[in-house]
Design a protein around this motif. Structure first.
Motif, PDB file in Angstrom:
ATOM      1  N   LEU B  29      25.898 -17.504 -14.707  1.00 56.30           N
ATOM      2  CA  LEU B  29      25.939 -17.489 -13.242  1.00 56.30           C
ATOM      3  C   LEU B  29      27.366 -17.633 -12.737  1.00 56.30           C
ATOM      4  O   LEU B  29      27.848 -16.819 -11.957  1.00 56.30           O
ATOM      5  N   VAL B  30      28.026 -18.697 -13.197  1.00 58.34           N
ATOM      6  CA  VAL B  30      29.336 -19.006 -12.643  1.00 58.34           C
ATOM      7  C   VAL B  30      30.356 -17.924 -12.973  1.00 58.34           C
ATOM      8  O   VAL B  30      30.985 -17.345 -12.092  1.00 58.34           O
ATOM      9  N   ILE B  31      30.507 -17.641 -14.273  1.00 57.53           N
ATOM     10  CA  ILE B  31      31.527 -16.654 -14.635  1.00 57.53           C
ATOM     11  C   ILE B  31      31.073 -15.257 -14.270  1.00 57.53           C
ATOM     12  O   ILE B  31      31.848 -14.442 -13.782  1.00 57.53           O
ATOM     13  N   GLY B  32      29.788 -14.984 -14.503  1.00 60.70           N
ATOM     14  CA  GLY B  32      29.294 -13.651 -14.191  1.00 60.70           C
ATOM     15  C   GLY B  32      29.503 -13.322 -12.731  1.00 60.70           C
ATOM     16  O   GLY B  32      29.997 -12.262 -12.362  1.00 60.70           O
ATOM     17  N   CYS B  33      29.136 -14.286 -11.879  1.00 60.82           N
ATOM     18  CA  CYS B  33      29.192 -14.036 -10.457  1.00 60.82           C
ATOM     19  C   CYS B  33      30.628 -14.038  -9.946  1.00 60.82           C
ATOM     20  O   CYS B  33      31.040 -13.129  -9.239  1.00 60.82           O
ATOM     21  N   PHE B  34      31.377 -15.075 -10.307  1.00 59.63           N
ATOM     22  CA  PHE B  34      32.661 -15.252  -9.650  1.00 59.63           C
ATOM     23  C   PHE B  34      33.835 -14.662 -10.387  1.00 59.63           C
ATOM     24  O   PHE B  34      34.951 -14.714  -9.890  1.00 59.63           O
ATOM     25  N   LEU B  35      33.609 -14.133 -11.570  1.00 64.27           N
ATOM     26  CA  LEU B  35      34.735 -13.485 -12.233  1.00 64.27           C
ATOM     27  C   LEU B  35      34.383 -12.083 -12.687  1.00 64.27           C
ATOM     28  O   LEU B  35      35.125 -11.142 -12.425  1.00 64.27           O
ATOM     29  N   ALA B  36      33.253 -11.939 -13.361  1.00 68.60           N
ATOM     30  CA  ALA B  36      32.916 -10.626 -13.898  1.00 68.60           C
ATOM     31  C   ALA B  36      32.813  -9.594 -12.787  1.00 68.60           C
ATOM     32  O   ALA B  36      33.292  -8.462 -12.931  1.00 68.60           O
ATOM     33  N   VAL B  37      32.217  -9.990 -11.677  1.00 68.76           N
ATOM     34  CA  VAL B  37      32.093  -9.035 -10.571  1.00 68.76           C
ATOM     35  C   VAL B  37      33.460  -8.665 -10.002  1.00 68.76           C
ATOM     36  O   VAL B  37      33.771  -7.482  -9.857  1.00 68.76           O
ATOM     37  N   PRO B  38      34.318  -9.656  -9.684  1.00 66.97           N
ATOM     38  CA  PRO B  38      35.658  -9.267  -9.229  1.00 66.97           C
ATOM     39  C   PRO B  38      36.399  -8.398 -10.230  1.00 66.97           C
ATOM     40  O   PRO B  38      37.095  -7.457  -9.834  1.00 66.97           O
ATOM     41  N   ILE B  39      36.239  -8.691 -11.518  1.00 64.11           N
ATOM     42  CA  ILE B  39      36.936  -7.877 -12.512  1.00 64.11           C
ATOM     43  C   ILE B  39      36.374  -6.468 -12.537  1.00 64.11           C
ATOM     44  O   ILE B  39      37.097  -5.497 -12.708  1.00 64.11           O
TER      45      ILE B  39
END
Lengths: 344, 307, 270
Positions: B29-39
């Motif tokens: 949730l945390v990395i997927g949402c707040f980093l993977a999406v921006p990347i």
């Protein structure tokens, strides 16, 4: 341990949500850090009953990147440099001041009224003016320093001891002035000349650094270095052997301006603030603090002695500096390529 | 106390079998949402057209990758040839990161070992000792380090004063300075993971080896190192990967005369050039390189057979 | 125990290297401390002894800003490191102890993603993303961004540690009728402590020092210590920054001493 942490976090959270005093209005400023004296901000706050929040950036480009990426609409005013004003204008980030809105507009010194990057001052007011050239440590080199050859074709004593600003605009402009070629040139031979000269000069340089420009000169890591004049005045205060040069080929002139941003949440207060900064006394307060030149007539009366007597802040009358010109897209590409070539 | 002799094991099934996805959920949730999406947004950006002065225009373009791999001369009008500039920059950064990792390992491993072999009460204190300096901002510490190693700084004056050297050792604005900068930024990232592994090490194994007439160093090489390998690898990853994108301390100590990956990419987002797609493309290429290495390592982990 | 020719824990040269390491880490700090008492505004030239910068930090005009910045930094660091460590423990348990699940390699890549992406890219991408979804900037955006990049730093030491713990301990506990959760809490977790402490410390210092990402995602009016310090570089760093750094150092030493005393008093014998 864990209980302590949890309790500590809760306590911190409570403390963090302390309520703020109410004021009649707000003002959101996007500014360089430590570029405006707190007393001046407080003076404005009290005079107009406005709560001022200052957010900071440390370079023009990061300000632009942040505004582009979504911060436009969060701030009322910001303080870009000359070329950046033009860029922001092109991006549609600036709001226009209506005629007569700025009561103190007449205080703007006539030479800064109709500038190339904002004719007629439709969106900006001058904040601080400065020059960029270089300083030399007189202990190391005693010859004539008023030529850009000191940087680009240095004498033996200075080879390997030169610091150059880590900034494409300043370096390429000074290099162009040295070669006598115009900025934003489209002549391929001139560009090639620029490229080759820079590559030949690089081995003589010790480092690239903008934020460290003052410290390397003071500490002796560099015997000569490009530097902004106000920064230079501070350097000289710490190391009296340093002398600021006014090269005969020309030097860079820069001006930081306060601009009215588009979609400003507190437009009226923003205009009041800009007007406030055009009062000679207030403009002088900024100069005395930041140690650059002011663009407001009458501010000289309130300058401190240090400012009045600094050679860095009083350029010789016959020397004229040039603003950095932002180039058109297809021309900019070439200058970008030259810079990448230099630093690869 | 008789502790069973335990060999390090591979990922073990059993105790928490089936709970994998549940436990991974917060991370996802945390990395997927707040980093993977921006990347992912950045990935898309690398295929768009650059907008002048930063930003992107939503028009497909391979210009960013073209610029990375192909050279068309200074004015963009020559026949495309292989562009070595950026590959050289990448290679330089990779090489410096490797050296920095080795340096951290050389100094970090003994330090971690030392801390792990202190009396149990004091180990946390030693760990804190290593990390306290990092409470002070990196910029400040690096400037102070620069002060120390200047040509006319305390270190050189001391060495000249006691007569070891005649002239000052030139450390600032050199490749050594860059290495020192990287080492200085990331040392605890090597020490702490190794410490966590070594602290677990069962010294009965060393005793057994010594009973079999192994020397101290053989024991280190053949018994200890394999046991604490997870910690060493974790430390190497934590130093190597961020080093690739790092440039602050290296620039301050190395003189910033050449682009590193980090400064090259930052220039695209913050410099006058403002070429976001190119910055995004360079980041994607960097990301792919590191991903390949990491996935290779991860595959090795799951395939490892217990000894 | 038979007599040994040498202490198995001792390697010649390791102690000197450790002390060299600590010296390298602390030497610059000594400079910071010395120059916080510098009478002149320079950070490279000594001008005489003076404590005026400490007065400036507490009573000066910029004092309020720096105090708020320091407070913000500490608050964010504590919250981010606690949460990211908790998440990392769960992730490590899943990766190391759950016997494999679909998407495990991908999960490993995801956990390490924050490490692999250059900070400026994360910063710009995050700002664009936050603005798009209407996540208004403020302290919370910084905390979220910090949790994201702290996770791999907490995860790697914890996972490394977990890999060295034999599963027989938990299996023994379960043989003694402990539930899975009890086995985790009472057997695995205590064995993990050095790893968890390592992970927490790393996450903490990483969060405390972050500048680029914080600078882009922070809300207006919010300053953290790094953003304040980097911003003041433009005007030239003055010894008041040195004074603040020294004070922060003092705080950390006090914190460490406190936790050491607490740890000693509550220590259970192994």
């Amino acid at each position: 341990m864990r209980k302590f942490l949890r309790g500590g976090v809760a306590a911190l959270a409570l403390a963090a949500s302390a309520s703020l005093a109410q004021a009649a209005g707000n003002l959101s400023v996007y500014h360089w850090f430590e570029y405006i004296p707190q007393e001046l901000v407080d003076k404005f706050s009290k005079q107009y009953d406005v709560k001022v929040t200052i957010d900071t950036y440390n370079s023009n480009e990061s300000m632009l990147a942040a505004l582009k990426a979504g911060k436009l609409g969060a701030y009322d005013v910001s303080v870009p440099a000359d070329y950046m004003v033009q860029i922001m204008q092109g991006e549609g980030m600036l709001d226009t001041l209506k005629d007569g809105e700025l009561g103190n507009k007449g205080n703007i010194a006539p030479e800064w009224l109709d500038v190339s990057f904002d004719k007629g001052r439709k969106s900006s007011i001058p904040y601080q003016v400065g020059t960029t050239a270089f300083m030399v440590n007189r202990d190391v080199y005693k010859g004539d320093i008023n030529s850009l050859a000191v940087i680009f074709d240095p004498p033996a004593e200075l080879k390997g001891k030169i610091n150059v600003l880590d900034s494409q605009g300043e370096v390429l402009t000074l290099a162009s002035l040295y070669l006598g070629i115009p900025q934003c040139s489209t002549d391929k031979d001139q560009l090639k000349q620029l490229n080759d000269m820079l590559l030949a000069a690089k081995p003589n340089w010790a480092s690239f650094g903008s934020d460290t420009a003052k410290d390397v000169l003071v500490s002796g890591d560099a015997a000569a270095g490009m530097i902004y004049n106000g920064f230079g005045a501070k350097a000289r205060a710490e190391n009296a052997k340093l002398e600021y040069a006014y090269p005969k080929e020309g030097y860079v002139l820069w001006m930081d301006n306060m601009v009215l941003l588009k979609n400003a949440p507190n437009r009226d207060n923003a205009v009041k603030f800009m007007n406030f900064l055009l009062e000679p006394e207030n403009a002088a307060a900024v100069t005395n603090y930041a140690q650059y030149m002011s663009g407001v007539t009458g501010a000289e009366k309130f300058f401190s002695d240090a400012v009045k007597n600094a050679p860095e802040l009083n350029p010789p009358a016959n020397q004229i500096g040039q603003f950095i010109q932002p180039c058109a897209q297809d021309v900019q590409v070439h200058y970008d390529a030259i810079w990448t070539n230099l630093k690869k | 106390m008789a502790a069973p002799i335990a060999m390090p094991t591979q990922p073990s099934a059993g105790t928490y079998a089936g709970l994998g996805p549940v436990l991974m959920l917060p991370t996802w949730l945390v990395i997927g949402c707040f980093l993977a999406v921006p990347i992912a947004i950045m990935f898309i950006y690398s295929f768009l057209t650059k907008e002048f002065r930063g930003g992107v225009i939503w028009e497909f373009s391979l210009a960013a990758y073209d610029r990375f791999f192909l050279s068309r001369g200074l004015f963009g009008d020559e026949v495309p040839t292989m562009e070595w500039t950026y590959i050289t920059i990448f290679w330089r950064s990779i090489w410096q990161a490797v050296l920095a990792t080795l340096l951290c390992l050389l100094i970090g491993f003994p330090t971690a070992w030392f801390i792990a072999t202190r009396p149990p009460n004091s180990r946390s204190m030693w760990l804190f000792l290593v990390t306290i300096p990092y409470w002070v901002n990196l910029l400040i510490r690096t400037i102070s380090l620069k002060f120390l190693i200047r040509d006319n700084g305390p270190v050189n004056e001391f060495l000249m004063g006691i007569g070891i050297i005649d002239g000052p050792i030139h450390m600032i604005n050199t490749d050594f300075g860059v290495m020192l900068g990287l080492f200085y930024s990331y040392l605890p990232f090597m020490v702490l993971p190794i410490y966590a592994s070594v602290e677990r090490y069962n010294f009965a194994l060393s005793e057994a080896a010594s009973d079999l007439y192994a020397t101290r160093w053989d024991t280190l090489r053949l018994v200890v190192l394999p046991s604490v390998k997870p910690g060493i690898i974790a430390g190497c990853i934590l130093v190597f990967v961020p080093s690739l994108g790092s440039f602050l301390a290296p620039n301050l100590l190395g003189g910033a005369k050449n682009f590193m990956i980090g400064s090259l990419i930052e220039e695209q987002f913050k410099g006058t050039a403002g070429n976001w797609p190119f910055g995004a493309a360079a980041s994607m290429i960097l990301l792919s390189l590191v991903l390949v290495v990491l996935l290779f390592y991860a595959r090795q982990q799951t395939k490892r057979v217990p000894k | 125990m038979s007599a040994r020719k040498f202490d198995l824990r001792h390697f010649p040269g390791f102690s000197p290297v450790t002390f060299l390491c600590l010296f390298l880490l602390y030497a610059p700090l000594i400079i910071v401390m010395i120059y916080s008492f510098n009478d002149s505004t320079s950070i490279t030239r000594w001008g005489g002894f003076s404590s005026r910068w400490y007065a400036d930090v507490f009573f000066g005009l910029e004092a309020q800003k720096f105090r708020e910045a320091a407070f913000n930094s500490l608050f964010i660091a504590v919250v981010a490191s606690v949460l990211s460590t908790a998440i990392a423990v769960m992730a490590a348990t899943a990766m190391v102890r759950s016997g494999g699940f679909r998407g495990q390699s991908l999960s490993f890549a995801l956990i390490n993603l924050p490490l692999m992406v250059p900070e400026i890219v994360t910063a710009v991408a995050s700002l664009i993303f936050f603005t798009t979804i209407g996540f208004t900037s403020g302290l919370l955006t910084i905390v979220v961004a910090h949790i994201v990049f702290c996770i791999p730093f907490a995860y790697l030491p914890i996972a490394a540690r977990m890999q060295g713990i034999d599963k027989t301990y938990e299996q023994a506990a379960q043989d003694l009728y402990a539930t899975r959760f009890e086995a985790f809490r009472l057997v695995l977790l205590p064995l993990m402590t050095p790893g968890i402490i390592s992970g927490f410390l790393l996450a903490f210092i990483i969060s405390l020092d972050d500048f680029i990402i914080t600078n882009f995602v922070k809300g207006a009016g919010i300053e953290t210590l790094p953003t304040a310090i980097y911003g003041s570089v433009r005007r030239g760093i003055q010894p008041n920054i040195m004074a603040i750094s020294t004070l922060l150092l003092a705080v950390s030493v006090i914190f460490v001493t406190l936790s050491y005393l607490v740890g000693r008093s509550g220590e259970k014998t192994q």
